[in-house]
Motif scaffolding. Structure first.
Motif, PDB file in Angstrom:
ATOM      1  N   THR A 317       0.881  -1.262  -0.118  1.00  0.00           N
ATOM      2  CA  THR A 317       0.036   0.022   0.057  1.00  0.00           C
ATOM      3  C   THR A 317       0.864   1.140  -0.049  1.00  0.00           C
ATOM      4  O   THR A 317       0.226   2.437  -0.400  1.00  0.00           O
ATOM      5  N   LEU A 319       1.399   2.897   2.347  1.00  0.00           N
ATOM      6  CA  LEU A 319       0.920   3.835   3.557  1.00  0.00           C
ATOM      7  C   LEU A 319       1.869   3.539   4.795  1.00  0.00           C
ATOM      8  O   LEU A 319       2.236   2.404   4.728  1.00  0.00           O
ATOM      9  N   ARG A 369      -3.711  -2.188  -2.420  1.00  0.00           N
ATOM     10  CA  ARG A 369      -2.947  -0.989  -2.780  1.00  0.00           C
ATOM     11  C   ARG A 369      -4.315   0.158  -3.243  1.00  0.00           C
ATOM     12  O   ARG A 369      -4.286   1.474  -2.967  1.00  0.00           O
ATOM     13  N   ALA A 370      -5.180  -0.470  -3.977  1.00  0.00           N
ATOM     14  CA  ALA A 370      -6.364   0.332  -4.722  1.00  0.00           C
ATOM     15  C   ALA A 370      -7.215   1.009  -3.330  1.00  0.00           C
ATOM     16  O   ALA A 370      -7.811   2.267  -3.647  1.00  0.00           O
ATOM     17  N   GLY A 373      -5.231   3.774  -1.743  1.00  0.00           N
ATOM     18  CA  GLY A 373      -5.437   4.942  -2.357  1.00  0.00           C
ATOM     19  C   GLY A 373      -6.869   5.649  -2.363  1.00  0.00           C
ATOM     20  O   GLY A 373      -7.016   7.107  -2.379  1.00  0.00           O
ATOM     21  N   VAL A 376      -6.709   7.497   1.216  1.00  0.00           N
ATOM     22  CA  VAL A 376      -5.995   8.837   1.223  1.00  0.00           C
ATOM     23  C   VAL A 376      -6.573   9.794   0.374  1.00  0.00           C
ATOM     24  O   VAL A 376      -6.515  10.816   0.938  1.00  0.00           O
ATOM     25  N   GLY A 377      -7.243   9.454  -0.576  1.00  0.00           N
ATOM     26  CA  GLY A 377      -8.014  10.620  -1.510  1.00  0.00           C
ATOM     27  C   GLY A 377      -9.523  10.995  -0.711  1.00  0.00           C
ATOM     28  O   GLY A 377      -9.823  12.165  -1.057  1.00  0.00           O
TER      29      GLY A 377
END
Ligand code: GH3
Ligand code: MG
Ligand code: MG
Length: 470
Positions: A317, A319, A369-370, A373, A376-377
């Motif tokens: 990730t 992160l 991973r997706a 993301g 975070v967004g």
């Protein structure tokens, strides 16, 4: 002296003892005036005219004194309020930029400067970034990079004839060696034990370069024996930075203080104005106080960033991991004020085992991973997302209301739901979210995390793909 912005509004709030003694004085003065008037009119003694004149002068002087004292008091109050606002701004924010914004605003209005310049080393890079802010408008900032050597190169012990760091150094240490030098006013405020006292250098120059600045004309105040100011490296570095700022930004009359964290200098803060003349003592106090507060706050923020840099981000990730998340929580707990709320979102991917089982571990990693993301967004910049466990994420929310926490959770849930994973042969996936908020300063963050975890468990039990508040 700082002029009160609204003297009339602050005059009504003076100490009742001062008010009473002023009333007694005014009453006695009035009676004295009546007596003299009586003697002048009815007894016609010429010497009483002189006494009457003197009494008038004394009365006039007393009124002027009272007005001056009130203005001074009001000025102090404005100054104290200014610091209170700085502290309030700091307690709300952990990002260095937000801290500096709050400080710049207060330093600008408190000192009467035209410009404020913050020069600081970025914690994660060997860059010395200088930002010029128009203190009048708060805008039209311009940023540039200074050579890192301005900060890091050892300063010359004797700056030499040409480049005098013309100075009125002021120490704000507490007691002990915090001896005021020259026109030092008061003992400053907010100096922390264990940190170096922060001093101030005032200087005037044209837009000359530091190396050739020989036109500085400010008066030199002799250093005290045993503490020659010219050998203080932080001051010399601060003045070297100020010289560069004067040259680059075309500034004239500047006052500078170093920014220090853990006895390491990370930059300088300076104010500048177009008019010549000494800076008022209040401006010096405000700048020193702001430098101390900015240093402390940047120190905390920098160790926060340091934690970020050192945090392991292994796994798919990218992160920060749970250790980093715990470090941020610990940092936050240390500096938390009673008014600060803290929120935690715990996020768990629904039926993730099935994804792994059907599509393989690698596709599972892509999904992780997706989802990272999407999280975070969906959160705000000040919030701290982390990968908490295998397919579990956590977000630390800064100062949310319970409704805001649920709203951020909903945004995360919606963002994950919108992910297009068709590339890996997957239909939509979902997450369950537990949200918890506390504004009780005595509650441990660990307890808030646990509450969010229990809420997450309830979200799973109620059918997944939902946000549940603790
Ligand atoms: P629930 O909706 O109840 O959360 O069901 P679930 O299947 O998501 O829950 P469970 O805890 O049974 O499964 C979690 C799975 O996450 C098991 C584990 O193989 C997988 N996982 C954990 N870390 C990783 C990782 O780094 N990569 C991949 N691909 N899978 C991981
Ligand atoms: Mg799961
Ligand atoms: Mg799980």
């Amino acid at each position: 002296m700082t002029q009160p912005t609204e003297p009339s509004s602050t005059r009504g709030t003076e100490d009742p003892r001062i008010r009473r003694s002023w009333l007694v004085f005014a009453g006695a003065f009035f009676v004295l005036g009546l007596i003299i008037l009586f003697r002048l009119v009815f007894e016609r003694r010429p010497s009483d005219a002189a006494i009457a004149g003197l009494v008038l002068i004394v009365g006039f002087a007393a009124v002027r004194h009272r007005v001056a004292v009130q203005d001074l008091e009001a000025g102090r109050r404005v100054e104290a309020e200014s610091f209170a606002r700085i502290l309030q701004g700091l307690s709300r924010s952990i990002s260095p930029d937000a801290i500096l914004d709050a400080i710049v605003e207060e330093v600008g209005s408190g000192t009467g400067a035209d410009h404020v310049v913050i020069v600081r080393r970025r914690p994660d890079a060997r860059l010395l970034e200088a930002t010029l802010i128009n203190a009048r408008t708060g805008g039209s900032t311009s940023s540039t990079l200074f050579p890192i050597g301005d900060l890091e190169d050892p300063p010359e012990a004797d700056p030499g004839g040409g480049r005098a760091p013309v100075a009125v150094p002021i120490e704000v240490g507490r007691g002990g060696d915090g001896v005021g030098v020259g026109v030092a006013v008061g003992a400053g405020s907010g100096a922390r034990s264990g940190s170096e006292p922060i001093r101030l250098v005032g200087s005037r120059g044209g837009s000359s370069t530091p190396a050739t600045d020989s036109r500085t004309t400010d008066r030199r105040v002799p250093a005290l024996p045993g503490r020659p100011r010219d050998t203080d490296p932080a001051l010399l570095v601060a003045e070297r930075i100020a010289g560069r700022a004067r040259a680059v930004f075309g500034l004239r009359n500047t006052l500078v203080a170093p920014l220090m964290t853990d006895r390491r200098q990370i930059g300088a803060i300076l104010v500048s104005r177009r008019t010549a003349g000494d800076w008022p003592p209040a401006a010096r106090r405000i700048l020193v106080g702001a430098a101390v507060e900015a240093s402390a706050a940047l120190g905390r923020a920098y160790s926060h960033r340091q934690a970020e840099v050192h945090a392991s981000t292994e796994g798919p990730t990218g992160l920060p991991n749970r250790r980093y998340f715990d470090e941020v929580c610990a940092l936050l707990a240390q500096r938390r004020r009673a008014a600060d709320a803290i929120g935690v979102l715990m996020i768990d991917i629904d039926k993730f085992k099935a994804v792994n089982d059907r599509h393989g571990h690698q596709v599972g990693d892509e999904v992780l991973r997706a989802v990272a993301g999407a999280i975070v967004g969906a959160v705000r910049e000040d919030d701290v997302p982390a990968r908490y466990g295998g397919e579990e994420f956590a977000v630390l929310l800064r100062n949310p209301t319970p409704a805001m926490a649920v709203e951020v959770g909903e945004r995360v849930r919606a963002a994950v739901g919108r992910l297009d994973l068709s590339e890996w042969g997957l239909a939509a996936i979902s997450v369950s979210v537990g949200a918890a908020v506390t504004d009780d300063p005595d509650e441990l963050i660990a307890d808030t995390i646990e509450a969010a975890d229990r809420a997450l468990y309830r979200a799973k039990r109620r059918g997944r793909d939902r946000v549940v508040a603790a």
